[in-house]
Design a protein around this motif. Structure first.
Motif, PDB file in Angstrom:
ATOM      1  N   SER A  50      28.951  30.957  37.596  1.00 47.34           N
ATOM      2  CA  SER A  50      27.926  31.194  36.585  1.00 47.34           C
ATOM      3  C   SER A  50      27.491  32.651  36.484  1.00 47.34           C
ATOM      4  CB  SER A  50      26.710  30.310  36.865  1.00 47.34           C
ATOM      5  OG  SER A  50      26.250  30.522  38.174  1.00 47.34           O
ATOM      6  N   ILE A  51      27.020  33.002  35.302  1.00 46.94           N
ATOM      7  CA  ILE A  51      26.503  34.343  35.028  1.00 46.94           C
ATOM      8  C   ILE A  51      25.093  34.433  35.609  1.00 46.94           C
ATOM      9  CG2 ILE A  51      25.749  35.884  33.171  1.00 46.94           C
ATOM     10  CD1 ILE A  51      28.149  34.656  31.555  1.00 46.94           C
ATOM     11  N   THR A  52      24.826  35.516  36.337  1.00 44.04           N
ATOM     12  CA  THR A  52      23.517  35.693  36.952  1.00 44.04           C
ATOM     13  C   THR A  52      22.723  36.845  36.349  1.00 44.04           C
ATOM     14  OG1 THR A  52      24.481  37.083  38.683  1.00 44.04           O
ATOM     15  CG2 THR A  52      24.286  34.713  39.144  1.00 44.04           C
ATOM     16  N   GLN A 116      21.120  23.673  36.001  1.00 43.08           N
ATOM     17  CA  GLN A 116      20.016  24.634  36.129  1.00 43.08           C
ATOM     18  C   GLN A 116      20.446  26.008  35.618  1.00 43.08           C
ATOM     19  OE1 GLN A 116      17.287  23.113  37.132  1.00 43.08           O
ATOM     20  NE2 GLN A 116      16.036  24.942  37.159  1.00 43.08           N
ATOM     21  N   ALA A 117      19.619  26.653  34.796  1.00 48.56           N
ATOM     22  CA  ALA A 117      19.933  27.975  34.247  1.00 48.56           C
ATOM     23  C   ALA A 117      20.065  29.008  35.361  1.00 48.56           C
ATOM     24  CB  ALA A 117      18.864  28.411  33.268  1.00 48.56           C
ATOM     25  N   THR A 118      21.070  29.870  35.261  1.00 41.50           N
ATOM     26  CA  THR A 118      21.257  30.969  36.207  1.00 41.50           C
ATOM     27  C   THR A 118      20.939  32.319  35.568  1.00 41.50           C
ATOM     28  OG1 THR A 118      23.608  31.082  35.650  1.00 41.50           O
ATOM     29  CG2 THR A 118      22.987  29.747  37.588  1.00 41.50           C
ATOM     30  N   PHE A 119      20.920  32.354  34.246  1.00 37.36           N
ATOM     31  CA  PHE A 119      20.488  33.551  33.527  1.00 37.36           C
ATOM     32  C   PHE A 119      19.856  33.129  32.211  1.00 37.36           C
ATOM     33  CE2 PHE A 119      20.999  36.858  30.302  1.00 37.36           C
ATOM     34  CZ  PHE A 119      20.356  37.908  30.931  1.00 37.36           C
ATOM     35  N   VAL A 120      18.620  33.583  31.998  1.00 37.13           N
ATOM     36  CA  VAL A 120      17.913  33.341  30.743  1.00 37.13           C
ATOM     37  C   VAL A 120      17.343  34.688  30.307  1.00 37.13           C
ATOM     38  CG1 VAL A 120      16.017  32.131  29.611  1.00 37.13           C
ATOM     39  CG2 VAL A 120      17.305  30.994  31.441  1.00 37.13           C
ATOM     40  N   PRO A 121      17.759  35.197  29.158  1.00 36.06           N
ATOM     41  CA  PRO A 121      17.218  36.501  28.732  1.00 36.06           C
ATOM     42  C   PRO A 121      15.732  36.389  28.403  1.00 36.06           C
ATOM     43  CG  PRO A 121      18.544  35.531  26.983  1.00 36.06           C
ATOM     44  CD  PRO A 121      18.681  34.629  28.175  1.00 36.06           C
TER      45      PRO A 121
END
Length: 183
Positions: A50-52, A116-121
């Protein structure tokens, strides 16, 4: 005097006919020595890593967009488009600039196992602040859907770019998009 003018005339004619030209180094030299294109670049591999984080940077010859990935970076699709669309819905997103790159990492911005989100702007329209960049005009969130995360990259103009992956930091990796300031 006749010999000098005849020799000068021969040189001028040779230049005009293209018989005397700069050497290959001069003919192929590009901006900052970069030999990139504006053609689409892709690698179809998928990754559950996932993108962090997503960040940008400025360099002497190019602006840089970086995806930090928790694990091995795999595929991507980066290409110029007339409009960038949101993942899932297909709705166009508004971008500033004279040209638009649709940047898709074949990695989710959520944990594949838990959702679960790993990156949210913090701001979907301005993922990073690029207000004083030479080439970038805007980085906008287009979504993360079915294992793909997409950004819209508004640019000053259609310029050459390069895409690559790097190992690190730590056990992670990065997906890097560099866009030249000039041709």
């Amino acid at each position: 005097m006749k010999k000098l003018s005849a020799g000068l005339t021969a040189i001028i004619i040779a230049l005009g006919l293209g018989l005397l030209a700069p050497g290959p180094a001069s003919a192929t030299t590009s901006y900052c020595g970069l030999v990139w294109t504006s053609l689409a670049k892709s690698n179809q591999a998928m990754s559950a890593a996932s993108i962090t984080n997503i960040r940008t940077g400025q360099h002497t010859c190019f602006d840089r967009l970086v995806f930090n990935i928790k694990g091995k970076a795999a595929g991507y699709n980066v290409r110029y488009v007339s409009k960038v669309v949101q993942d899932g819905s297909g709705q166009p997103i508004k971008l500033r600039g004279g040209a638009f790159l649709q940047v898709t990492a074949h990695s989710p911005s959520y944990d594949s196992a838990t959702g679960q989100a790993t990156f949210v702007p913090a701001n979907r329209s301005e993922v990073t602040n690029v207000s004083k960049y030479q080439t970038f005009r805007q980085v906008a969130w287009a979504g993360s859907f079915e294992g793909h995360t997409t950004l819209g990259l508004g640019l000053r103009a259609r310029l050459p770019f390069k895409v690559f992956t790097l190992a690190g930091p730590g056990t992670g990796s990065t997906l890097v998009i560099d866009v030249a300031h000039h041709w």
